[in-house]
Design an enzyme around this catalytic site. Structure first.
Site, mmCIF file in Angstrom:
data_model
loop_
_atom_site.group_PDB
_atom_site.id
_atom_site.type_symbol
_atom_site.label_atom_id
_atom_site.label_comp_id
_atom_site.label_asym_id
_atom_site.label_seq_id
_atom_site.Cartn_x
_atom_site.Cartn_y
_atom_site.Cartn_z
ATOM 1 N N CYS A 77 18.408 -15.603 4.076
ATOM 2 C CA CYS A 77 18.765 -16.947 3.617
ATOM 3 C C CYS A 77 17.754 -17.403 2.578
ATOM 4 O O CYS A 77 16.570 -17.498 2.882
ATOM 5 C CB CYS A 77 18.786 -17.922 4.799
ATOM 6 S SG CYS A 77 19.032 -19.633 4.311
ATOM 7 N N PHE A 111 -1.689 -5.585 7.071
ATOM 8 C CA PHE A 111 -2.154 -4.236 6.740
ATOM 9 C C PHE A 111 -3.515 -3.940 7.368
ATOM 10 O O PHE A 111 -4.394 -3.355 6.729
ATOM 11 C CB PHE A 111 -2.224 -4.036 5.229
ATOM 12 C CG PHE A 111 -0.897 -4.144 4.538
ATOM 13 C CD1 PHE A 111 0.031 -3.123 4.631
ATOM 14 C CD2 PHE A 111 -0.568 -5.284 3.805
ATOM 15 C CE1 PHE A 111 1.272 -3.231 3.995
ATOM 16 C CE2 PHE A 111 0.665 -5.395 3.175
ATOM 17 C CZ PHE A 111 1.592 -4.365 3.272
ATOM 18 N N VAL A 112 -3.693 -4.361 8.617
ATOM 19 C CA VAL A 112 -4.965 -4.131 9.309
ATOM 20 C C VAL A 112 -4.983 -2.691 9.810
ATOM 21 O O VAL A 112 -4.568 -2.377 10.928
ATOM 22 C CB VAL A 112 -5.150 -5.113 10.480
ATOM 23 C CG1 VAL A 112 -6.526 -4.917 11.116
ATOM 24 C CG2 VAL A 112 -4.990 -6.549 10.008
ATOM 25 N N ARG A 113 -5.455 -1.811 8.960
ATOM 26 C CA ARG A 113 -5.532 -0.400 9.306
ATOM 27 C C ARG A 113 -6.383 0.321 8.256
ATOM 28 O O ARG A 113 -6.588 -0.176 7.150
ATOM 29 C CB ARG A 113 -4.138 0.237 9.353
ATOM 30 C CG ARG A 113 -3.318 0.136 8.082
ATOM 31 C CD ARG A 113 -1.961 0.803 8.264
ATOM 32 N NE ARG A 113 -1.181 0.892 7.054
ATOM 33 C CZ ARG A 113 -0.201 0.056 6.718
ATOM 34 N NH1 ARG A 113 0.097 -0.954 7.519
ATOM 35 N NH2 ARG A 113 0.473 0.228 5.597
ATOM 36 N N ASP A 114 -6.897 1.476 8.665
ATOM 37 C CA ASP A 114 -7.685 2.322 7.751
ATOM 38 C C ASP A 114 -8.852 1.562 7.128
ATOM 39 O O ASP A 114 -9.136 1.670 5.925
ATOM 40 C CB ASP A 114 -6.786 2.889 6.638
ATOM 41 C CG ASP A 114 -5.616 3.692 7.187
ATOM 42 O OD1 ASP A 114 -5.809 4.357 8.226
ATOM 43 O OD2 ASP A 114 -4.522 3.623 6.596
ATOM 44 N N GLU A 115 -9.521 0.756 7.966
ATOM 45 C CA GLU A 115 -10.726 0.035 7.540
ATOM 46 C C GLU A 115 -10.472 -0.954 6.404
ATOM 47 O O GLU A 115 -11.337 -1.182 5.549
ATOM 48 C CB GLU A 115 -11.820 1.028 7.114
ATOM 49 C CG GLU A 115 -12.261 1.978 8.208
ATOM 50 C CD GLU A 115 -12.958 1.259 9.365
ATOM 51 O OE1 GLU A 115 -13.876 0.469 9.079
ATOM 52 O OE2 GLU A 115 -12.582 1.484 10.527
ATOM 53 N N ARG A 116 -9.292 -1.559 6.379
ATOM 54 C CA ARG A 116 -8.994 -2.560 5.356
ATOM 55 C C ARG A 116 -7.977 -3.549 5.905
ATOM 56 O O ARG A 116 -7.342 -3.310 6.923
ATOM 57 C CB ARG A 116 -8.430 -1.908 4.092
ATOM 58 C CG ARG A 116 -7.087 -1.201 4.308
ATOM 59 C CD ARG A 116 -6.576 -0.550 3.028
ATOM 60 N NE ARG A 116 -5.303 0.138 3.239
ATOM 61 C CZ ARG A 116 -4.116 -0.430 3.179
ATOM 62 N NH1 ARG A 116 -4.029 -1.743 2.905
ATOM 63 N NH2 ARG A 116 -3.001 0.252 3.381
#
Length: 286
Positions: A119, A260-265
């Site tokens: 929508c 995107f809380v992953r891979d140290e970032r």
């Protein structure tokens, strides 16, 4: 009740095919019914059917009812139990008996179906509908270090035993400023996992969750921000990406949104001051 079920799969690698046993996440419907009205004139009415992974059904129902504005406190609930009507529905119908003093606004509940990202004109109306149920923007003295967020995906994954077997369950975890996990719930549905988490906190009288953050194993849709806002969560983090409306609602809520809380970032989309700025600067300088 098991979160997984056995299945036979045919694994294909290159040109070869091998039959093997496997496990899949369980998915079954849960119908939530309300018992309501004065003591001398009790009524029953279904309020929702959701596809969920069985387990913590009472918490799922309480979290759903709280984030829909139907209940506000533990005393609003007299009982919460499964109904057994026939073998086809055994364990999949839950009746929540409300206190006779609780008045259900059925018309508002029916209108309060938050629209999806398909929508293009409903964003403002959606946010206004949620704001009408909240005390306003979240004011909370809560902050975390970047290293705390970096460690969350691994810590949560270690607790997801069913996910390890199936790869098919989402998780919602409650954490404190030091990254300690206080609660974690799993479900095949992202919103169900969060409802279970909020329901558990509701039953323990922890709401509002102004001194905690919530970590999600998937992406962040607007309905997850809405539920977190109603529970008073100041910090919402997730492995995946947020939608545009989720970001907009988080900004209105005064909630810190990390994706995107992953891979140290990770990315911060709102209220970045809740992440220790001095630590961020030191990391950036190295």
């Amino acid at each position: 009740m098991s979160l997984v079920a056995p299945a036979t799969v045919w694994k294909v690698s290159g040109e070869s095919r091998t039959e093997a046993p496997d496990l899949v996440a369980v998915e079954e419907p849960l119908e939530i019914r309300l018992g309501f009205g004065p003591a001398n004139d009790r009524q029953q009415r279904p309020v929702s059917v959701t596809m969920r992974t069985p387990g913590h059904d009472e918490e799922l129902a309480m979290g759903f009812l709280f984030t829909e504005g139907i209940i506000q406190q533990r005393t609003d609930i007299v009982s919460c139990r499964h109904c057994v009507q026939d073998s086809q529905k055994e364990g999949n119908v839950l009746r929540v008996e409300l206190h006779p003093s609780v008045v259900v606004d059925w018309a508002r509940l029916e209108r309060n179906t938050f629209t999806s990202s398909s929508c293009g004109l409903c964003g403002k109306a959606t946010i206004e509908a949620v704001m009408a149920l909240t005390p306003g923007p979240i004011q909370a003295d809560f902050s975390v270090k970047p290293t705390t967020l970096h460690a969350l995906p691994g810590r949560v994954r270690e607790t997801q035993r069913a996910f390890a077997y199936t790869g098919g369950l989402h998780a919602a975890a409650l954490f404190d400023a030091d990254g300690k996990l206080l609660l974690i719930r799993e479900d095949i549905g992202r919103h169900n996992a969060l409802d279970k988490l909020i329901g558990a906190a509701f039953w323990q009288n922890w709401l509002p969750l102004s001194q905690f953050g919530v970590f999600l194993s998937g992406r962040i849709g607007v309905e997850l921000v809405q539920k977190s806002w109603l529970a008073g969560v100041p910090f919402l983090a997730a492995v995946g990406a947020p939608s545009s409306l989720a970001v907009q609602m988080a900004q209105e809520a005064g909630m810190t949104l990390a994706g995107f809380v992953r891979d140290e970032r990770f990315n911060l989309y709102s209220e970045p001051e809740r992440v220790d700025e001095q630590v961020v600067r030191e990391i950036s300088a190295t």
